[in-house]
Enzyme design. Structure first.
Site, PDB file in Angstrom:
ATOM      1  CG  HIS A  16      15.262  -5.412  -3.312  1.00  0.00           C
ATOM      2  ND1 HIS A  16      15.686  -4.935  -4.534  1.00  0.00           N
ATOM      3  CD2 HIS A  16      15.785  -4.580  -2.373  1.00  0.00           C
ATOM      4  CE1 HIS A  16      16.414  -3.852  -4.351  1.00  0.00           C
ATOM      5  NE2 HIS A  16      16.498  -3.618  -3.051  1.00  0.00           N
ATOM      6  N   GLY A  57       0.090  -4.829   0.676  1.00  0.00           N
ATOM      7  CA  GLY A  57       1.215  -4.055   1.197  1.00  0.00           C
ATOM      8  C   GLY A  57       1.888  -4.750   2.366  1.00  0.00           C
ATOM      9  NE  ARG A  60      -4.138  -6.609   4.679  1.00  0.00           N
ATOM     10  CZ  ARG A  60      -4.092  -5.319   4.334  1.00  0.00           C
ATOM     11  NH1 ARG A  60      -4.195  -4.967   3.071  1.00  0.00           N
ATOM     12  NH2 ARG A  60      -3.965  -4.396   5.246  1.00  0.00           N
ATOM     13  NE  ARG A 112      15.854  -4.566   1.973  1.00  0.00           N
ATOM     14  CZ  ARG A 112      16.326  -3.361   2.303  1.00  0.00           C
ATOM     15  NH1 ARG A 112      15.588  -2.497   2.956  1.00  0.00           N
ATOM     16  NH2 ARG A 112      17.545  -3.025   1.953  1.00  0.00           N
ATOM     17  NE  ARG A 153      -2.113  -0.612  -3.601  1.00  0.00           N
ATOM     18  CZ  ARG A 153      -2.107  -0.753  -2.254  1.00  0.00           C
ATOM     19  NH1 ARG A 153      -1.482  -1.769  -1.690  1.00  0.00           N
ATOM     20  NH2 ARG A 153      -2.728   0.120  -1.484  1.00  0.00           N
ATOM     21  CB  ILE A 154      -5.300  -7.225  -2.700  1.00  0.00           C
ATOM     22  CG1 ILE A 154      -4.131  -8.130  -2.327  1.00  0.00           C
ATOM     23  CG2 ILE A 154      -6.003  -7.823  -3.909  1.00  0.00           C
ATOM     24  CD1 ILE A 154      -4.561  -9.543  -1.981  1.00  0.00           C
ATOM     25  N   GLY A 155      -5.115  -3.823  -1.606  1.00  0.00           N
ATOM     26  CA  GLY A 155      -4.695  -2.938  -0.529  1.00  0.00           C
ATOM     27  C   GLY A 155      -5.847  -2.293   0.204  1.00  0.00           C
ATOM     28  CB  SER A 156      -6.273  -0.704   3.338  1.00  0.00           C
ATOM     29  OG  SER A 156      -5.027  -0.146   3.670  1.00  0.00           O
ATOM     30  CD  GLU A 209      -2.991   3.160  -4.079  1.00  0.00           C
ATOM     31  OE1 GLU A 209      -2.451   2.041  -4.026  1.00  0.00           O
ATOM     32  OE2 GLU A 209      -2.526   4.103  -4.772  1.00  0.00           O
ATOM     33  CG  MET A 210      -0.104   5.891   0.468  1.00  0.00           C
ATOM     34  SD  MET A 210       0.750   6.329   1.993  1.00  0.00           S
ATOM     35  CE  MET A 210       1.780   7.673   1.435  1.00  0.00           C
ATOM     36  CD  GLU A 211       1.095   1.243  -1.349  1.00  0.00           C
ATOM     37  OE1 GLU A 211      -0.148   1.372  -1.477  1.00  0.00           O
ATOM     38  OE2 GLU A 211       1.671   1.450  -0.265  1.00  0.00           O
ATOM     39  CB  SER A 257      -8.641   0.578   5.912  1.00  0.00           C
ATOM     40  OG  SER A 257      -7.820   1.635   5.448  1.00  0.00           O
ATOM     41  NE  ARG A 296      -6.098  -0.071   8.946  1.00  0.00           N
ATOM     42  CZ  ARG A 296      -5.719   1.125   8.534  1.00  0.00           C
ATOM     43  NH1 ARG A 296      -4.779   1.252   7.637  1.00  0.00           N
ATOM     44  NH2 ARG A 296      -6.259   2.203   9.032  1.00  0.00           N
TER      45      ARG A 296
HETATM   46  N1  HPA Z   1      -4.038   7.693   2.974  1.00  0.00           N
HETATM   47  C1  HPA Z   1      -3.190   7.003   2.221  1.00  0.00           C
HETATM   48  N2  HPA Z   1      -3.213   5.691   2.121  1.00  0.00           N
HETATM   49  C2  HPA Z   1      -4.125   5.017   2.810  1.00  0.00           C
HETATM   50  C3  HPA Z   1      -5.051   5.681   3.617  1.00  0.00           C
HETATM   51  C4  HPA Z   1      -5.004   7.085   3.701  1.00  0.00           C
HETATM   52  O1  HPA Z   1      -5.791   7.734   4.388  1.00  0.00           O
HETATM   53  N3  HPA Z   1      -5.831   4.747   4.182  1.00  0.00           N
HETATM   54  C5  HPA Z   1      -5.397   3.558   3.736  1.00  0.00           C
HETATM   55  N4  HPA Z   1      -4.372   3.704   2.901  1.00  0.00           N
END
Ligand code: HPA
Length: 238
Positions: free
Chosen positions: A7, A24, A28, A47, A91-94, A184-186, A208, A222
């Site tokens: 990858h 993510g 960004r 990708r 990781r730098i995320g929202s 968040e998701m990671e 965010s 964002r």
């Molecule tokens: N859920 C999951 N991940 C996110 C969210 C959320 O509301 N906002 C930013 N990342």
């Protein structure tokens, strides 16, 4: 396995710094490289997961996107740790805020990630639902934030597998029972992958959207307005 990995297309470990910032969103990553790095070189476009290496204040650092969700960050972080000699991934995320005291654009340094995900169990047989960030990296990040005058919230976060839930989940449960400040998701998958490879990981998040007040930022904001979090993480360059 040899490099390049399935990858990522870098042909030498020299192309990647020991510390990788991991947003993510590939755009960004591009924004961070173009805004903050000196002499950014694009190192990956497989990708459209854009990756760059350059210097920040003269110190080497890479920025490589993770994509969204635990399977995706699990792939990129594993290949970087295991085959490209990477030591630290930040990781730098929202995130979406679960806590009344955590407002839009506030910055969170995750001490741990709680999750209902099967990622860590599947990866290593791990049988608990919380994984910690690397304490030494977090201490460095907290020091940089203080030096930059950027306030941080610290605590647990929720790493969710499902964005659009329809199971009656009440986020107050995650806040009250597990101390999760935001979702968040990671991070949970990143922390598991760091642990199994013997490397270091941390996660800084900018709010965010607020799940209590339903305030949201736009995708433009964002991409570009999260500079406080980026400046903290960029100080990890070495
Ligand atoms: N859920 C999951 N991940 C996110 C969210 C959320 O509301 N906002 C930013 N990342």
């Amino acid at each position: 396995m040899a490099i390049p990995t399935p990858h990522l297309e870098m042909k030498s470990t020299e192309e990647v710094a020991k510390t990788v910032l991991m947003p993510g969103d590939p755009l960004r990553a591009k924004f961070i490289a173009e805004t903050f790095l000196e002499n950014p070189q694009q190192i990956n476009q497989v990708r459209n997961v854009f990756g760059y290496t350059g210097t920040y204040k003269g110190r080497k650092i890479s920025v490589i996107a993770s994509g969204m969700g635990m399977p995706s960050i699990g792939i990129y972080s594993y290949e970087l740790y295991q085959f490209y000699g990477v030591e630290n991934i930040i990781r730098i995320g929202s995130c979406g805020s679960y806590a009344p005291e955590v407002k839009l654009y506030d910055v969170i340094l995750a001490d741990s990630a709680w999750s209902e995900s099967s990622f860590a169990h599947t990866q290593t047989g791990y049988d608990k639902d919380t994984l910690d960030a690397s304490p030494l990296v977090n201490e460095r990040l907290a020091t940089y934030a203080e030096e930059l005058g950027i306030p941080l919230h610290r605590g647990a976060i929720h790493s969710a597998d499902v964005f659009y839930r329809n199971d009656g989940f009440d986020f107050n449960t995650a806040y009250e029972e597990h101390g999760c400040l935001a979702v968040e998701m990671e991070a949970f998958a990143l922390f598991s992958t760091a642990q199994v490879t013997g490397k270091q990981a941390a996660c800084i998040l900018t709010v965010s959207d607020n799940l209590i007040t339903h305030e949201q930022t736009t995708s433009e904001e964002r991409q570009s307005a999260f500079t406080n979090m980026m400046k903290i993480a960029l100080e990890m360059a070495e």
